[in-house]
Design an enzyme around this catalytic site. Structure first.
Site, PDB file in Angstrom:
ATOM      1  N   LYS A  56      33.819  43.897  32.253  1.00  0.00           N
ATOM      2  CA  LYS A  56      35.127  43.717  31.607  1.00  0.00           C
ATOM      3  C   LYS A  56      35.906  42.601  32.296  1.00  0.00           C
ATOM      4  CE  LYS A  56      35.245  48.502  30.104  1.00  0.00           C
ATOM      5  NZ  LYS A  56      35.753  49.855  30.336  1.00  0.00           N
ATOM      6  N   ASP A  63      30.092  48.224  34.852  1.00  0.00           N
ATOM      7  CA  ASP A  63      30.820  48.191  33.586  1.00  0.00           C
ATOM      8  C   ASP A  63      32.201  47.551  33.777  1.00  0.00           C
ATOM      9  OD1 ASP A  63      30.702  49.028  30.809  1.00  0.00           O
ATOM     10  OD2 ASP A  63      32.408  50.308  31.361  1.00  0.00           O
TER      11      ASP A  63
END
Ligand code: ADP
Ligand code: ASP
Ligand code: MG
Length: 833
Positions: A695, A691
């Protein structure tokens, strides 16, 4: 429009305080409605109260169907007859109870007589117009008796007036004209024997000079109401129906239509003439000549003031209403031989007049190269043939090139006294139609400037009406909003949106209309803006999710802008962004799939947005509500060069390593974070680092480096041996990582450092996410709770990097990030926020 010249003569029995009420079929659908109407009437104090009623809802259609069935030799009429008799008997019993006997007997006699007529039609095998006229008006006769008998049973002094006994009319080219003198005389005579203060009269029906029963045309009970208002010398005419008055457009096509408080007779005439079904065009002339106010109001909302139609109305804007007239055709006469030749128009119209064709609209360009008129579709072939023969000579000589007929046409009319002398009204209409991709075949504006009419293909009629309505009634900052994925973030966003809506409307004139919500299973499509308890409404919606229909629904209202807010985490939804953006739909999302997924898709999305001008915004994908992407964008857009981006992008990992000081094993901290809701349901989603890597990819692309997820070196905190385990097993065995982590922490501390999970992008090194030793006095070593931090080092911010820091997780703040994006989109469309 023009009206017959005759003057209505007030009846000799005019009494002050006389009011005529007309109830349409929609107001008298069943016994319950008759009861309601009676109560409504009894609650009013009027010295003379005349009530004109339509047939019960659907009865006129049933009577016509029955007559047609009988005449065509089908035995179906008997079944229809039984049904209709049953419906009326049932209503009588429900209304009158024990006292229904005489009414039932009366009804039975009428229905027996009707059966005789129908049986005769079956024998002769055709339907003479005279018989049709007689049969189709019977519903009004039954209806007036039901209401009259009910009022009598309630002890009221009430007479039932069969309009066939008093009204004398004649059909002419302009419609149905009343013989006022004769009708007034007959009414006076009838009144002599029936002086009651309450009268219930039949709508729709009358008699002609030959004594034959006739009707005033479909929807003619409104006209009956106006005629009786004139004959009784009433002060007002109240037309009761099932909507709050005259609306700015047909509410069945435009659910957003607004109620009009006042209309002038002229406006009402134009609206009615062009198809606003709520008033019948001919209603107006007896009222206009006497200056009688007509009030259109809702039987179901008797306290609502309705729409008041009088000689002059308040001008509240250029346009009062929009209407559609269907079933028309365009007839075009074209040729160079028409130029400068006087009398061509006259020849066209006299040919059409001789063929008994009425012309709905006319348009001629100043080049005089063609004359175009709109006629009713049913008369269009007759009209074409009339022109072909009238101009046969010119056609032969080539002076007229052709007579062209296009069927399947509707006329959209914009009506309002206020458009006189106001520039820009036509422009607004055409702009809305153009944006909705509606082609205009012909245009006409009367010099009264009360009406602009355009002929369009009927296939586009509904879309055109909605688009034009939006163009005139909605602020240019009206958005149709669709939300996908009402999970944690989506739900918080929906709540915030509904709460802020009114304030935004008042403060910034931004009108955000939530029109659709889709979860992974079902969807909720609102005819108007959704409000209130969306959770219950969505849970109760029977519609299965279908994003095609979801999109169509958002577009179908033709609001000025459409935005889809994707709060799902779905790659399949991200696959649709390109199509949406290409179609001009803005996309706002906290979903990282598009920003960090395959580059070709990302590029296609950006290209679609650039081509259409629609916006793609995804601030909440990094740092939740923190202005991370906006800051980066501003740096890049103002010409700065980013040399490195570093940060802590995971609230979960931030919390874990802020807490991890060796006193409690790492696995226990994970369990604690999970129990407090700081982790995903499966903590591996946080611990794997993917995750965070996503980003970093999003930020890298924003800074102009088109990398993919595969380019990032990711250090996962999930041991390979636990990658496939169930969540429970993973949690139970996570202690296996404790020893190794404890060792790393000890080593770091020995060097005066702490451990942090950091993402890094720099010019020279491979982009990476993973555990890093940080000096204990470093900014990243001193964050609070789940704070995120991003540090931009750029050409301008080289010595001292630009830092964005703050809470970077949680549904509320993430939703707020999504909402700010939505408002930025609105600002981009001109909202002053
Ligand atoms: P009634 O039986 O009362 O005569 P109608 O069905 O003839 O009722 O007319 C009322 C209907 O007209 C409304 O239910 C509405 O759907 C339709 N309508 C069409 N255009 C308009 C408009 N501009 N304003 C209000 N109603 C309209
Ligand atoms: N019942 C008639 C019709 O349906 C007249 C009316 O209701 O106005 O046309
Ligand atoms: Mg009607």
């Amino acid at each position: 429009m023009e009206f017959p010249e005759a003057q209505p003569e007030p009846g000799p029995q005019a009494v002050p305080g006389t009011v005529v009420h007309k109830f349409g079929g929609t107001s008298v659908a069943d016994a319950e409605r008759y009861r309601h109407v009676a109560q409504l009437l009894l609650a009013r104090e009027e010295s003379v109260q005349v009530t004109v009623v339509s047939a019960m809802k659907g009865v006129t259609d049933a009577l016509i169907a029955m007559a047609e069935a009988a005449a065509s030799g089908s035995a179906d009429w008997r079944e229809l007859w039984h049904e209709l008799r049953g419906r009326h008997r049932g209503a009588a019993v429900a209304l009158l109870g024990e006292a229904a006997g005489p009414t039932l007997e009366w009804l039975d006699q009428r229905f027996d007589h009707l059966a005789q007529i129908l049986a005769a039609l079956a024998v002769i095998g055709e339907l003479p117009n005279e018989v049709l006229e007689r049969v189709q008006g019977l519903g009004e006769v039954y209806s007036a008796h039901l209401l009259g008998h009910h009022l009598q049973a309630l002890g009221e002094d009430c007479a039932v007036l069969d309009a066939r006994d008093v009204l004398v009319v004649e059909r002419n080219e302009l419609g149905v004209a009343v013989d006022w003198a004769l009708s007034a005389a007959r009414l006076a005579e009838w009144r002599g024997g029936h002086p009651q203060p309450r009268v219930v009269a039949t709508g729709f029906v009358a008699r002609n000079h030959g004594g034959h029963i006739t009707t005033l045309g479909r929807n003619g009970s409104d006209y009956s109401g106006a005629i009786f208002a004139a004959l009784f010398g009433a002060d007002e005419l109240h037309i009761w129906t099932d909507v709050d008055g005259v609306l700015s457009a047909d509410p069945r096509v435009v659910p957003e239509a607004v109620q009009l408080e006042t209309l002038s007779y002229d406006e009402a005439c134009e609206l009615a003439y062009f198809g606003a079904k709520v008033v019948h065009p001919q209603t107006m002339y007896p009222a206009i000549e006497r200056g009688l106010p007509i009030i259109i109001r809702n039987t179901f909302q008797p306290d609502h003031p309705g729409t008041r139609i009088t000689a002059s109305s308040e001008v509240s804007g250029p346009i009062k209403g929009l209407t559609l007239s269907p079933d028309l055709a365009v007839l075009n006469l074209e040729g160079t031989g028409l130029i400068g030749v006087p009398g061509t128009a006259e020849r066209v119209f006299s040919a059409l007049r001789n063929a008994r064709v009425s012309v709905v609209m006319i348009s001629q360009g100043s080049s005089e190269h063609s004359i175009c008129c709109v006629v009713r579709q049913g008369e269009s072939e007759r009209a074409r043939d009339a022109l072909l023969s009238a101009f046969a000579h010119e056609l032969g000589q080539g002076q007229v090139h052709r007579v062209q007929l296009t069927t399947g046409i509707s006329v959209l009319a914009a009506v309002g006294d206020g458009m006189a002398g106001q520039p820009g009204v036509a422009a607004r209409l055409f702009e809305s139609l153009g944006r909705a991709q509606v082609n205009i075949l012909a245009i006409a504006q009367g010099s009264s400037e009360r009406n602009i009419s355009v002929a369009i293909d009927s296939q586009h009629a509904a879309k055109a009406l909605r688009a034009a309505h939006a163009g005139f009634w909605l602020s240019p900052q009206t958005f149709a909003v669709g939300v996908i994925g009402p999970g944690n973030v989506g739900a918080a966003f929906l709540d915030q949106l509904l709460e802020a809506r009114q304030q935004l409307l008042g403060k910034a004139n931004v009108d955000l209309r939530l029109r659709a919500i889709a979860s992974s299973r079902r969807m909720l499509l609102g005819a108007r803006a959704l409000s209130g308890d969306w959770r219950a409404a969505l849970a109760g919606s029977p519609e299965a999710v279908d994003l095609e229909r979801f999109t169509e629904h958002l577009l179908s209202a033709h609001l000025p802008h459409v935005v889809i807010v994707d709060c799902s985490g779905s790659a399949a939804v991200a696959d649709r962004y390109e199509g949406w953006l290409a179609a001009g739909i803005h996309v706002v999302t906290p979903n990282k799939q598009a920003g960090s997924g395959p580059l070709p898709r990302f590029r296609a999305i950006r290209a679609a947005a650039a081509a259409s001008g629609a916006r793609f915004r995804y601030e909440a994908t990094v740092g939740a509500g923190l202005p991370v992407i906006t800051t980066l964008r501003d740096l890049v857009d103002t010409g700065d060069k980013v040399t490195s981006i570093e940060g802590i992008f995971s609230g979960t990992l931030a919390w874990l390593f802020n807490k991890y000081d060796g006193s409690v094993p790492f696995s226990q901290l994970v369990a604690q974070a999970r129990s407090m809701g700081y982790t995903e349901p499966d903590p591996r989603d946080d611990l794997s680092g993917v995750d965070v890597a996503r980003k970093l990819v999003i930020l890298a692309r924003e800074a102009g480096r088109e990398i993919g997820l595969e380019d990032v070196a990711v250090e996962s905190l999930v041991p390979a041996s636990l990658g496939q385990a169930s969540v429970e097993e993973f949690m139970a065995r996570l202690h296996e990582v404790d020893a190794a982590l404890a060792l790393r922490l000890r080593d770091a501390r020995a060097r005066g450092c702490v451990l942090r999970y950091v993402a890094r992008l720099s010019r020279d090194l491979q982009p990476s996410v993973g555990l890093v030793e940080m000096p204990a006095d470093h900014a990243f070593a001193n964050l609070r709770l789940t704070d995120n931090v991003v540090q931009f080092t750029t050409r301008r911010y080289s010595e001292n990097p630009l830092v964005v820091q703050g809470p970077g997780a949680g549904p509320e703040v993430t939703a707020a990030g999504v909402f700010s994006d939505l408002l930025r989109v609105a600002a981009g469309e001109g909202a002053r926020l």
